[in-house]
Design a protein around this motif. Sequence first.
Motif, PDB file in Angstrom:
ATOM      1  N   LEU A 117      -9.846   4.431   0.538  1.00  0.00           N
ATOM      2  CA  LEU A 117     -10.085   3.015   0.626  1.00  0.00           C
ATOM      3  C   LEU A 117      -9.137   3.258  -1.076  1.00  0.00           C
ATOM      4  O   LEU A 117      -8.548   2.174  -1.489  1.00  0.00           O
ATOM      5  CB  LEU A 117     -11.038   2.481  -0.027  1.00  0.00           C
ATOM      6  N   LYS A 118      -9.207   4.184  -2.364  1.00  0.00           N
ATOM      7  CA  LYS A 118      -8.652   4.544  -3.298  1.00  0.00           C
ATOM      8  C   LYS A 118      -7.538   4.407  -2.967  1.00  0.00           C
ATOM      9  O   LYS A 118      -6.891   3.405  -4.271  1.00  0.00           O
ATOM     10  CB  LYS A 118      -9.557   5.443  -4.188  1.00  0.00           C
ATOM     11  N   GLU A 119      -7.055   5.652  -2.403  1.00  0.00           N
ATOM     12  CA  GLU A 119      -5.540   5.000  -1.509  1.00  0.00           C
ATOM     13  C   GLU A 119      -5.156   3.710  -1.170  1.00  0.00           C
ATOM     14  O   GLU A 119      -3.595   3.661  -2.384  1.00  0.00           O
ATOM     15  CB  GLU A 119      -4.942   6.132  -1.235  1.00  0.00           C
ATOM     16  N   THR A 120      -5.042   3.750  -0.889  1.00  0.00           N
ATOM     17  CA  THR A 120      -4.550   2.013  -0.170  1.00  0.00           C
ATOM     18  C   THR A 120      -4.635   0.923  -0.942  1.00  0.00           C
ATOM     19  O   THR A 120      -3.592   0.272  -0.857  1.00  0.00           O
ATOM     20  CB  THR A 120      -5.057   1.927   1.365  1.00  0.00           C
ATOM     21  N   ALA A 121      -5.486   1.065  -1.669  1.00  0.00           N
ATOM     22  CA  ALA A 121      -6.082   0.065  -3.173  1.00  0.00           C
ATOM     23  C   ALA A 121      -4.338  -0.251  -4.184  1.00  0.00           C
ATOM     24  O   ALA A 121      -5.040  -1.395  -5.216  1.00  0.00           O
ATOM     25  CB  ALA A 121      -7.354   0.187  -3.212  1.00  0.00           C
ATOM     26  N   GLN A 122      -4.069   0.936  -4.027  1.00  0.00           N
ATOM     27  CA  GLN A 122      -3.304   1.326  -5.177  1.00  0.00           C
ATOM     28  C   GLN A 122      -2.371   1.150  -4.397  1.00  0.00           C
ATOM     29  O   GLN A 122      -0.721   1.098  -5.426  1.00  0.00           O
ATOM     30  CB  GLN A 122      -2.994   2.760  -5.602  1.00  0.00           C
ATOM     31  N   ILE A 123      -1.232   0.714  -3.427  1.00  0.00           N
ATOM     32  CA  ILE A 123      -0.280   0.728  -2.674  1.00  0.00           C
ATOM     33  C   ILE A 123       0.405  -0.627  -1.937  1.00  0.00           C
ATOM     34  O   ILE A 123      -0.315  -1.413  -1.665  1.00  0.00           O
ATOM     35  CB  ILE A 123      -0.063   1.351  -1.711  1.00  0.00           C
ATOM     36  N   GLU A 124       0.853  -1.425  -2.946  1.00  0.00           N
ATOM     37  CA  GLU A 124       2.325  -2.529  -3.020  1.00  0.00           C
ATOM     38  C   GLU A 124       2.226  -2.433  -0.798  1.00  0.00           C
ATOM     39  O   GLU A 124       2.539  -3.354  -0.548  1.00  0.00           O
ATOM     40  CB  GLU A 124       2.188  -2.770  -3.577  1.00  0.00           C
ATOM     41  N   LYS A 125       3.339  -0.949  -1.177  1.00  0.00           N
ATOM     42  CA  LYS A 125       3.846  -1.958   0.542  1.00  0.00           C
ATOM     43  C   LYS A 125       4.541  -0.387   0.436  1.00  0.00           C
ATOM     44  O   LYS A 125       4.752   1.052  -0.587  1.00  0.00           O
ATOM     45  CB  LYS A 125       5.392  -2.321   0.716  1.00  0.00           C
ATOM     46  N   LEU A 126       4.624   0.405   1.429  1.00  0.00           N
ATOM     47  CA  LEU A 126       5.882   1.231   2.539  1.00  0.00           C
ATOM     48  C   LEU A 126       6.564   0.608   2.630  1.00  0.00           C
ATOM     49  O   LEU A 126       6.549   0.202   3.771  1.00  0.00           O
ATOM     50  CB  LEU A 126       5.140   2.442   2.945  1.00  0.00           C
ATOM     51  N   ILE A 127       8.015   1.334   2.385  1.00  0.00           N
ATOM     52  CA  ILE A 127       9.449   1.187   2.980  1.00  0.00           C
ATOM     53  C   ILE A 127       9.389   2.695   4.030  1.00  0.00           C
ATOM     54  O   ILE A 127      10.413   2.852   3.186  1.00  0.00           O
ATOM     55  CB  ILE A 127      10.157   0.791   1.605  1.00  0.00           C
ATOM     56  N   PHE A 128      10.174   1.827   5.572  1.00  0.00           N
ATOM     57  CA  PHE A 128      10.491   2.964   6.206  1.00  0.00           C
ATOM     58  C   PHE A 128      12.466   2.921   6.534  1.00  0.00           C
ATOM     59  O   PHE A 128      12.512   1.202   6.713  1.00  0.00           O
ATOM     60  CB  PHE A 128      10.332   2.977   7.636  1.00  0.00           C
ATOM     61  N   TYR A 129      13.608   3.720   5.906  1.00  0.00           N
ATOM     62  CA  TYR A 129      14.085   2.999   5.558  1.00  0.00           C
ATOM     63  C   TYR A 129      15.067   4.055   7.517  1.00  0.00           C
ATOM     64  O   TYR A 129      14.073   4.884   7.401  1.00  0.00           O
ATOM     65  CB  TYR A 129      15.165   4.242   5.082  1.00  0.00           C
ATOM     66  N   ILE A 130      15.020   3.028   8.020  1.00  0.00           N
ATOM     67  CA  ILE A 130      16.082   3.341   9.406  1.00  0.00           C
ATOM     68  C   ILE A 130      17.711   3.202   9.486  1.00  0.00           C
ATOM     69  O   ILE A 130      18.564   2.066   8.927  1.00  0.00           O
ATOM     70  CB  ILE A 130      15.562   3.238  10.340  1.00  0.00           C
ATOM     71  N   ASN A 131      18.507   4.355   9.373  1.00  0.00           N
ATOM     72  CA  ASN A 131      20.043   3.138   9.757  1.00  0.00           C
ATOM     73  C   ASN A 131      21.071   3.443  10.491  1.00  0.00           C
ATOM     74  O   ASN A 131      21.710   3.461  10.920  1.00  0.00           O
ATOM     75  CB  ASN A 131      20.940   4.889   8.664  1.00  0.00           C
ATOM     76  N   ASP A 132      19.887   3.664  11.922  1.00  0.00           N
ATOM     77  CA  ASP A 132      20.641   3.755  13.631  1.00  0.00           C
ATOM     78  C   ASP A 132      20.540   2.555  14.125  1.00  0.00           C
ATOM     79  O   ASP A 132      19.977   2.894  15.637  1.00  0.00           O
ATOM     80  CB  ASP A 132      20.773   5.528  14.010  1.00  0.00           C
ATOM     81  N   ASN A 133      19.171   2.083  14.001  1.00  0.00           N
ATOM     82  CA  ASN A 133      18.853   0.752  15.319  1.00  0.00           C
ATOM     83  C   ASN A 133      19.270   0.248  15.222  1.00  0.00           C
ATOM     84  O   ASN A 133      18.738  -1.207  13.890  1.00  0.00           O
ATOM     85  CB  ASN A 133      16.949   1.210  14.692  1.00  0.00           C
ATOM     86  N   PRO A 134      19.369  -0.762  15.905  1.00  0.00           N
ATOM     87  CA  PRO A 134      20.323  -1.921  15.795  1.00  0.00           C
ATOM     88  C   PRO A 134      19.435  -3.205  15.716  1.00  0.00           C
ATOM     89  O   PRO A 134      19.813  -4.327  15.423  1.00  0.00           O
ATOM     90  CB  PRO A 134      20.749  -1.721  17.274  1.00  0.00           C
ATOM     91  N   LEU A 135      18.521  -3.295  16.402  1.00  0.00           N
ATOM     92  CA  LEU A 135      17.335  -4.075  15.947  1.00  0.00           C
ATOM     93  C   LEU A 135      17.493  -4.408  14.203  1.00  0.00           C
ATOM     94  O   LEU A 135      17.125  -5.784  14.379  1.00  0.00           O
ATOM     95  CB  LEU A 135      16.028  -3.625  16.340  1.00  0.00           C
ATOM     96  N   LEU A 136      17.575  -3.382  13.228  1.00  0.00           N
ATOM     97  CA  LEU A 136      17.438  -3.923  12.098  1.00  0.00           C
ATOM     98  C   LEU A 136      18.551  -4.598  11.346  1.00  0.00           C
ATOM     99  O   LEU A 136      19.199  -4.392  10.332  1.00  0.00           O
ATOM    100  CB  LEU A 136      16.783  -2.798  11.253  1.00  0.00           C
TER     101      LEU A 136
END
Length: 527
Positions: A117-136
Amino acid sequence: MLQHTQELLRDVCCFLELEHRKHVAALQTLQEELTSPCVLAVAGKVKAGKSFLINALLGVDLAMTGSTETTATINVFKKGTPPSPDKPILCQRIDGKEEWKPRSFLNALQGTSEDTLKETAQIEKLIFYINDNPLLEDVTLVDTPGIGADVGDDGDAHQQHTDAYFRLRERHQQETVSLSNNADAVIYLFNTVPTETDKNFIASLYDNGNGLTALNGIGVLSKIDKNLEGLRYVDKYASEFNKELFSIKPVSAAICKYTPKREQAIRLGRELREGFPQEKGFRMSIGSESIFLMEKLPGCTISAKRRKEILQQFAERDLPWSTFMLVASELYSHENVDEALANLRDIGGIEPLRQLINDHFFSRSRMLRIGKVLTSLMHILKDIEYGIPLQKEQVRTTVKNEKKSFSKYEENGTLSIVIKHEAPKTNNQKTIQEKVQAFEKRVEKLQLEMSDINNSYLAFRKAMAARDQFTEEEFSELTTLLTAKPTQEDCCQRQCYWRAIANMSAPNSTRQMVARTAVLMYGKAIS
C-alpha cells in the motif's frame, strides 16, 4: 472534420497569442491531441477481469492478473520502445520522479499488505511501451484501478491497514472516474451481473449525457464461464444501459487464455474420456478442484498424480477452476475436437468483442478524438468569454451605476469579476468577446455536424445488430439514408412513414430509435 477542426484550432491559437497567451499552451496541447492515439480506458469493479481482458486484447501477458486485488495502479499500454528490454515499464511517481522498472517490479505491487500500500500510494501510473502490437497503432489502452473493493472477507481483517487501504482506494476510485471521463472511449466490465455500484459508477461517467454515451462506451459481461445462465440476460442488461453503452458483450478472457491448442485438446479429450468411462463419474469429479485431485476417485482410472499434472499443464498460475471445468466438459463431451473448440471460442467471446471494439472504437478513433478536442476547445473559449477581469475602479463604477450584483473576489489588491452580458465593456473587450463568440459559433457548427454523423452511425449500427426487426426494403432504405448516399426517395413521404413507425414501435426499442433518426435525417434533407 479533421481538416476543419485543425483550421479552427490554428485560428484560435493565432488569436490567443495576441490576446490571451495563458491559454496558448492548452491550445497547443489540443493540436497535438488531435492527431495522437486515442485513449481507450478499461474500467470496472475490483476482480472483474480487467487485466485478463487487456491481456486477451493485446495477445500477450502484460497486465497483472490474480485471484486477489492486483491492479492498484493505473497501467497505460502504448506504442513505443523502452530504452532497455530488461526494463520495459516506466514508473511515474506522484512527486514527478520517473524510473524504468523490470517486469519483476509488478510482483511487489500485488495484494494489500502495508508495504504494498505504501509503494502503490506513491505511484501515479505505470507505462508499458510496446512497439510491435497493431492494436496500439491508433489507440492507447489504459487499465484503471478497480472500484468497490472490500477489505478482508468479513470486513474486519487487516484492520491495521484499513485506513491506509481506503484512502488509497478512495484516491484510485476518484482517479478512475477522472481518467475514464477524460478518455475518448471506455470499456466497462461487469463482474458477472450489474450491481448498484456499477450503475452508480456508469451514471457518474454518463453525467446526464455530457460524458460517456453509447457512442463511446461498450459493456462487457465478464467471467461468463462462471455463470452461463447470465447469457440469457445480456439483452436485458443492454437495454438497461442503452444510453450509456452501445452494447454489452458476454466474455470470458480466461476461456480465451486457457483454451488448449488443437493437438493438446485432442490428447486431453481422449485422456478424459478413457479415464472416466462413465459420464456420471466425470461430472462428479469436476464438481470442485479438491474432488478432482482426490487420491482415490470413484469411476476414474487416471492417477491423482496425473490429474494434478493435467491442471499444471493447463496454466502455470491463476487458473480459475470454473474455466478448467468448462474446457474439460467441452472436450469430454465432443469427440469432434473442432466442434468443442468452436464452442469454447463462442463462450470466450474475445473475437466478437475485438471486432466490435475495432468497428466502434478503432475505425472511429479520429472522430472520437475530434469530438473530445471540440468539447475542450469550447470550455477554453467560454473561460475566456466569461473570465475577462475588469479593473477595480471600473467594477466599482459598474456596480454603482448599474446596481447589479457580480460574483467578485479580491486578490493581491485586484478585484476580479465574472463578466455578465449587462456589464459595460471597453471597446477592446467587446472586440475580444465578439471574436471569441465567432469562434464558439464555428465550434458549435462542427459539433452539430459531428452530432449528425454520430447519430447516423449509431442508428445504422443498431439497425445492423437488429436486422430482423426491419424488412428488406426498410433496411435497404436505411443503408442509403444513414450512410449519406444519394437517395431518390420522396423525402416528405418517407419522413411521414418513419414517423409513423417511431410512434408505433415499442418505447426505447431499437426500431423506435432508428426510426426517429430516419425522421431527423429526412427532415435535414427536406430543409
